[in-house]
Write a protein that holds these residues in place. Structure first.
Motif, PDB file in Angstrom:
ATOM      1  N   LYS A  84      -0.222   6.569  17.886  1.00 45.01           N
ATOM      2  CA  LYS A  84       0.744   5.629  17.330  1.00 45.01           C
ATOM      3  C   LYS A  84       1.257   6.083  15.964  1.00 45.01           C
ATOM      4  CE  LYS A  84      -1.328   1.588  19.596  1.00 45.01           C
ATOM      5  NZ  LYS A  84      -1.967   0.269  19.364  1.00 45.01           N
ATOM      6  N   LEU A  85       0.450   6.884  15.254  1.00 41.89           N
ATOM      7  CA  LEU A  85       0.883   7.353  13.941  1.00 41.89           C
ATOM      8  C   LEU A  85       2.136   8.204  14.054  1.00 41.89           C
ATOM      9  CD1 LEU A  85      -2.600   8.306  12.435  1.00 41.89           C
ATOM     10  CD2 LEU A  85      -1.199   6.328  11.860  1.00 41.89           C
ATOM     11  N   GLY A  86       2.196   9.038  15.095  1.00 41.10           N
ATOM     12  CA  GLY A  86       3.390   9.855  15.282  1.00 41.10           C
ATOM     13  C   GLY A  86       4.618   9.019  15.564  1.00 41.10           C
ATOM     14  N   VAL A  87       4.436   7.938  16.338  1.00 35.21           N
ATOM     15  CA  VAL A  87       5.562   7.045  16.626  1.00 35.21           C
ATOM     16  C   VAL A  87       6.034   6.357  15.356  1.00 35.21           C
ATOM     17  CG1 VAL A  87       6.286   5.024  17.942  1.00 35.21           C
ATOM     18  CG2 VAL A  87       4.754   6.696  18.983  1.00 35.21           C
ATOM     19  N   ALA A  88       5.086   5.883  14.528  1.00 39.03           N
ATOM     20  CA  ALA A  88       5.462   5.205  13.282  1.00 39.03           C
ATOM     21  C   ALA A  88       6.189   6.153  12.332  1.00 39.03           C
ATOM     22  CB  ALA A  88       4.215   4.632  12.612  1.00 39.03           C
ATOM     23  N   ASN A  89       5.723   7.387  12.223  1.00 42.96           N
ATOM     24  CA  ASN A  89       6.396   8.357  11.360  1.00 42.96           C
ATOM     25  C   ASN A  89       7.792   8.683  11.887  1.00 42.96           C
ATOM     26  OD1 ASN A  89       4.166   8.520   9.643  1.00 42.96           O
ATOM     27  ND2 ASN A  89       3.229  10.164  10.821  1.00 42.96           N
ATOM     28  N   ARG A 141       8.847   1.977   6.633  1.00 50.30           N
ATOM     29  CA  ARG A 141       7.711   2.455   5.836  1.00 50.30           C
ATOM     30  C   ARG A 141       6.572   1.448   5.823  1.00 50.30           C
ATOM     31  NH1 ARG A 141      11.655   4.616   0.966  1.00 50.30           N
ATOM     32  NH2 ARG A 141      12.086   6.687   1.872  1.00 50.30           N
ATOM     33  N   ALA A 142       6.905   0.172   5.708  1.00 48.46           N
ATOM     34  CA  ALA A 142       5.853  -0.848   5.740  1.00 48.46           C
ATOM     35  C   ALA A 142       5.182  -0.895   7.110  1.00 48.46           C
ATOM     36  CB  ALA A 142       6.439  -2.209   5.382  1.00 48.46           C
ATOM     37  N   GLN A 143       5.973  -0.751   8.173  1.00 49.90           N
ATOM     38  CA  GLN A 143       5.384  -0.737   9.509  1.00 49.90           C
ATOM     39  C   GLN A 143       4.501   0.484   9.706  1.00 49.90           C
ATOM     40  OE1 GLN A 143       8.887  -1.049  11.961  1.00 49.90           O
ATOM     41  NE2 GLN A 143       8.768  -3.288  12.092  1.00 49.90           N
ATOM     42  N   ALA A 144       4.923   1.642   9.185  1.00 44.96           N
ATOM     43  CA  ALA A 144       4.089   2.841   9.283  1.00 44.96           C
ATOM     44  C   ALA A 144       2.784   2.662   8.518  1.00 44.96           C
ATOM     45  CB  ALA A 144       4.850   4.058   8.762  1.00 44.96           C
ATOM     46  N   THR A 145       2.866   2.037   7.351  1.00 41.25           N
ATOM     47  CA  THR A 145       1.645   1.752   6.590  1.00 41.25           C
ATOM     48  C   THR A 145       0.737   0.811   7.358  1.00 41.25           C
ATOM     49  OG1 THR A 145       2.832   2.051   4.503  1.00 41.25           O
ATOM     50  CG2 THR A 145       0.759   0.862   4.404  1.00 41.25           C
ATOM     51  N   SER A 146       1.334  -0.198   7.973  1.00 42.18           N
ATOM     52  CA  SER A 146       0.550  -1.134   8.777  1.00 42.18           C
ATOM     53  C   SER A 146      -0.132  -0.423   9.936  1.00 42.18           C
ATOM     54  CB  SER A 146       1.452  -2.262   9.303  1.00 42.18           C
ATOM     55  OG  SER A 146       0.734  -3.153  10.117  1.00 42.18           O
ATOM     56  N   VAL A 147       0.579   0.486  10.589  1.00 37.85           N
ATOM     57  CA  VAL A 147      -0.007   1.233  11.704  1.00 37.85           C
ATOM     58  C   VAL A 147      -1.158   2.112  11.217  1.00 37.85           C
ATOM     59  CG1 VAL A 147       0.435   3.052  13.398  1.00 37.85           C
ATOM     60  CG2 VAL A 147       2.060   1.188  13.126  1.00 37.85           C
ATOM     61  N   ARG A 148      -0.978   2.770  10.067  1.00 38.46           N
ATOM     62  CA  ARG A 148      -2.057   3.613   9.537  1.00 38.46           C
ATOM     63  C   ARG A 148      -3.302   2.785   9.239  1.00 38.46           C
ATOM     64  NH1 ARG A 148       2.300   6.408   7.039  1.00 38.46           N
ATOM     65  NH2 ARG A 148       2.178   5.072   5.176  1.00 38.46           N
ATOM     66  N   TYR A 149      -3.106   1.630   8.613  1.00 37.61           N
ATOM     67  CA  TYR A 149      -4.254   0.761   8.344  1.00 37.61           C
ATOM     68  C   TYR A 149      -4.869   0.254   9.646  1.00 37.61           C
ATOM     69  CZ  TYR A 149      -3.527   0.478   3.288  1.00 37.61           C
ATOM     70  OH  TYR A 149      -3.437   0.767   1.952  1.00 37.61           O
ATOM     71  N   ALA A 276      -5.527  -5.255   5.179  1.00 37.24           N
ATOM     72  CA  ALA A 276      -4.487  -4.397   4.598  1.00 37.24           C
ATOM     73  C   ALA A 276      -3.357  -4.163   5.596  1.00 37.24           C
ATOM     74  CB  ALA A 276      -5.099  -3.064   4.151  1.00 37.24           C
ATOM     75  N   ALA A 277      -3.702  -4.002   6.878  1.00 33.78           N
ATOM     76  CA  ALA A 277      -2.670  -3.827   7.903  1.00 33.78           C
ATOM     77  C   ALA A 277      -1.805  -5.069   8.044  1.00 33.78           C
ATOM     78  CB  ALA A 277      -3.323  -3.480   9.245  1.00 33.78           C
ATOM     79  N   LEU A 278      -2.434  -6.246   7.978  1.00 35.03           N
ATOM     80  CA  LEU A 278      -1.656  -7.488   8.050  1.00 35.03           C
ATOM     81  C   LEU A 278      -0.747  -7.642   6.839  1.00 35.03           C
ATOM     82  CD1 LEU A 278      -4.328  -9.999   9.408  1.00 35.03           C
ATOM     83  CD2 LEU A 278      -2.329  -9.115  10.607  1.00 35.03           C
ATOM     84  N   ARG A 279      -1.235  -7.259   5.650  1.00 39.11           N
ATOM     85  CA  ARG A 279      -0.378  -7.348   4.462  1.00 39.11           C
ATOM     86  C   ARG A 279       0.810  -6.401   4.575  1.00 39.11           C
ATOM     87  NH1 ARG A 279      -5.513  -7.951   1.786  1.00 39.11           N
ATOM     88  NH2 ARG A 279      -5.642  -5.703   1.444  1.00 39.11           N
ATOM     89  N   ALA A 280       0.581  -5.186   5.077  1.00 43.78           N
ATOM     90  CA  ALA A 280       1.687  -4.251   5.257  1.00 43.78           C
ATOM     91  C   ALA A 280       2.669  -4.757   6.306  1.00 43.78           C
ATOM     92  CB  ALA A 280       1.150  -2.872   5.655  1.00 43.78           C
ATOM     93  N   GLY A 281       2.152  -5.356   7.379  1.00 52.53           N
ATOM     94  CA  GLY A 281       3.040  -5.943   8.376  1.00 52.53           C
ATOM     95  C   GLY A 281       3.849  -7.092   7.821  1.00 52.53           C
ATOM     96  N   TYR A 282       3.238  -7.870   6.925  1.00 50.08           N
ATOM     97  CA  TYR A 282       3.978  -8.974   6.296  1.00 50.08           C
ATOM     98  C   TYR A 282       5.080  -8.424   5.382  1.00 50.08           C
ATOM     99  CZ  TYR A 282       4.823 -13.431   3.985  1.00 50.08           C
ATOM    100  OH  TYR A 282       5.411 -14.569   3.499  1.00 50.08           O
ATOM    101  N   ASP A 283       4.791  -7.334   4.660  1.00 48.33           N
ATOM    102  CA  ASP A 283       5.827  -6.698   3.839  1.00 48.33           C
ATOM    103  C   ASP A 283       6.986  -6.211   4.698  1.00 48.33           C
ATOM    104  OD1 ASP A 283       4.310  -7.168   1.584  1.00 48.33           O
ATOM    105  OD2 ASP A 283       3.422  -5.165   1.541  1.00 48.33           O
ATOM    106  N   ALA A 284       6.662  -5.671   5.862  1.00 42.63           N
ATOM    107  CA  ALA A 284       7.717  -5.222   6.769  1.00 42.63           C
ATOM    108  C   ALA A 284       8.570  -6.394   7.231  1.00 42.63           C
ATOM    109  CB  ALA A 284       7.102  -4.508   7.973  1.00 42.63           C
ATOM    110  N   GLN A 285       7.935  -7.525   7.492  1.00 39.23           N
ATOM    111  CA  GLN A 285       8.699  -8.693   7.929  1.00 39.23           C
ATOM    112  C   GLN A 285       9.540  -9.257   6.799  1.00 39.23           C
ATOM    113  OE1 GLN A 285       9.000  -9.500  11.029  1.00 39.23           O
ATOM    114  NE2 GLN A 285      10.487 -11.090  10.492  1.00 39.23           N
ATOM    115  N   GLU A 286       9.053  -9.184   5.567  1.00 44.95           N
ATOM    116  CA  GLU A 286       9.872  -9.577   4.421  1.00 44.95           C
ATOM    117  C   GLU A 286      11.145  -8.743   4.371  1.00 44.95           C
ATOM    118  OE1 GLU A 286       9.919 -11.893   2.327  1.00 44.95           O
ATOM    119  OE2 GLU A 286       7.927 -12.618   1.789  1.00 44.95           O
ATOM    120  N   ALA A 287      11.005  -7.448   4.613  1.00 42.91           N
ATOM    121  CA  ALA A 287      12.190  -6.581   4.641  1.00 42.91           C
ATOM    122  C   ALA A 287      13.084  -6.931   5.833  1.00 42.91           C
ATOM    123  CB  ALA A 287      11.760  -5.120   4.700  1.00 42.91           C
TER     124      ALA A 287
END
Length: 447
Positions: A84-89, A141-149, A276-287
């Motif tokens: 999934k990391l490759g897909v997010a990148n 970028r926020a979604q990729a961070t969420s996926v990494r976490y 941390a993954a949920l926080r990154a996902g929330y940042d992505a949704q804010e965007a």
């Protein structure tokens, strides 16, 4: 002019072909490899894993940490998750790309003599994506961070599940060993009693007691053997190893003193990767909300065109087009993105509550287990001494067989009970480490 049009179109075509990617097939594996040794399995480990297999000492009994590292390297589900990391990148890469311009060509070929061939060429570029490009990049970028976490959390989750299974298997093996030794003693006593019965040196009730003791010991040993086999298969499945793999396990290390619940919860809020993954996902949704709001404004496209009609009159001119936000105004996307943001906000709050509840429950369980373990540890030496004395007393005909079997049975039960409680405490401590999100070495002075 016809020659110029051909050269222009040819140049565009060559440019497009030069930037095209080529197709390469990736066939599926139709056979499941079965490594015969752990070294062979680690040699085929996933190159994308966050650890190296040469850091694991395979010559010594495997600790919980070593087994966790092996699981991260070999578990097939984690290999699929890391993809999934490759897909997010790739999504981050796609979000940063600018839109391609649109080229339009048309021609009118008159059949009436005296008229010229007419044509038109237009080049247009949409500016709408420029206004949302920064928001798209922030989302990706926020979604990729969420996926990494999330991938890291899945690795941490599996690693600690393996540690829990390893601890369970270790203490079950210890119980099986004690039960097997007790069965051997019971068998020897039963065989000796059979010889004495034939010689007339014992009574039938005493012989029946020996037989019952042997059958009970054998039943207990076989039940523990089944549990050991089942737990070993579960552990091997989590490690990505064949079901019949046998691993030599090291004794687990345990805590002597638990940190306060408030401290554990505080550390969990900082270090839990799923949070941390949920926080990154929330940042992505804010965007996403910001992008949806930007989508209510008109989207512009600009262009330039050149044309010639059948009278051979040549013209050129700019063009502009945009949406009129009269009825839609992207209101559906705005409401949907805001509702999703509210859902993620509630999900994060629920996960926080669940984390606190898990930590408090595990700490309470450990606080109840520790006094029971301490009590049994103080009782066992006395029972062992009593069993030894009564065994000799029975041999000297100074005690009854019933008295000895009662004490021996109690000693065996207490040994198995102690191992059961120690195993439960060890599993709870591994589960508590999982719930906190960081290793116990943070609190151990002598790891």
């Amino acid at each position: 002019m016809h020659w110029l049009t051909q050269r222009f179109c040819g140049g565009i075509l060559l440019t497009l072909l030069a930037g095209c990617a080529s197709y390469r097939p990736l066939p599926l594996d139709q056979q499941l490899s079965q490594p015969k040794t752990l070294q062979t399995a680690l040699a085929q480990a996933d190159a994308g894993a966050p650890i190296r297999s040469d850091k694991i000492d395979l010559q010594a009994p495997l600790s919980g940490t070593a087994l966790a590292q092996i699981a991260v390297l070999l578990n097939p589900d984690l290999r699929a998750t890391r993809a999934k990391l490759g897909v997010a990148n790739a999504q981050v890469f796609a979000a940063g790309l600018l839109p391609d311009p649109q080229l339009s060509l048309s021609a009118d070929l008159p059949t009436t003599p005296g008229y010229y061939s007419a044509y038109s060429m237009g080049l247009q570029w949409s500016l709408a994506s420029l206004f949302t490009r920064s928001a798209n990049l922030a989302i990706a970028r926020a979604q990729a961070t969420s996926v990494r976490y999330d991938v890291a959390w899945q690795e941490w989750l599996l690693a600690n599940q393996v540690r829990i299974l390893a601890r369970k298997l270790y203490f079950l093996q210890q119980q099986e060993g004690i039960a097997a030794a007790a069965t051997q003693v019971s068998l020897e006593l039963y065989q000796k009693s059979s010889d004495n019965l034939r010689a007339g040196d014992t009574t039938l009730p005493n012989h029946a007691l020996r037989q019952i003791a042997y059958v009970d010991s054998r039943d207990r040993e076989l039940a523990l053997r089944r549990q050991v086999a089942k737990t070993r298969q579960e552990l091997n499945a989590q490690l990505g190893l064949p079901p019949d793999f046998h691993l030599e396990l090291a004794a687990p290390r345990t805590l002597t003193k638990l940190p306060p619940v408030a401290e554990l919860v505080h550390e969990a809020l900082k270090h839990r990767l799923d949070l941390a993954a949920l926080r990154a996902g929330y940042d992505a949704q804010e965007a996403q909300v910001r992008r949806a709001i930007l989508g209510q404004y008109p989207g512009f496209s600009i262009g330039v065109s050149h044309a010639a009609d059948t009278s051979n009159i040549h013209t050129w001119g700019p063009s502009i087009s945009f949406d009129l936000p009269l009825w839609n105004r992207n209101r559906a996307a705005i409401r949907q993105s805001e509702a999703t943001r509210a859902e993620l906000h509630a999900a994060y709050s629920a996960r926080l509550f669940q984390t606190r509840a898990e930590i408090a429950s595990l700490v309470q369980d450990l606080q109840r287990l520790h006094p029971e373990i301490a009590l049994l540890r103080t009782q066992l030496p006395g029972l062992a001494q009593a069993e030894k004395v009564l065994r000799q007393a029975v041999a000297d005909h100074n005690a009854t067989l019933v008295e000895y079997e009662s004490v021996r049975s109690q000693l065996l039960d207490k040994k198995l009970q102690l191992l059961t409680l120690e195993g439960a405490a060890a599993e709870d401590q591994a589960a508590l480490e999982l719930a906190v999100g960081i290793p116990w070495e943070r609190w151990r002075k002598n790891p």
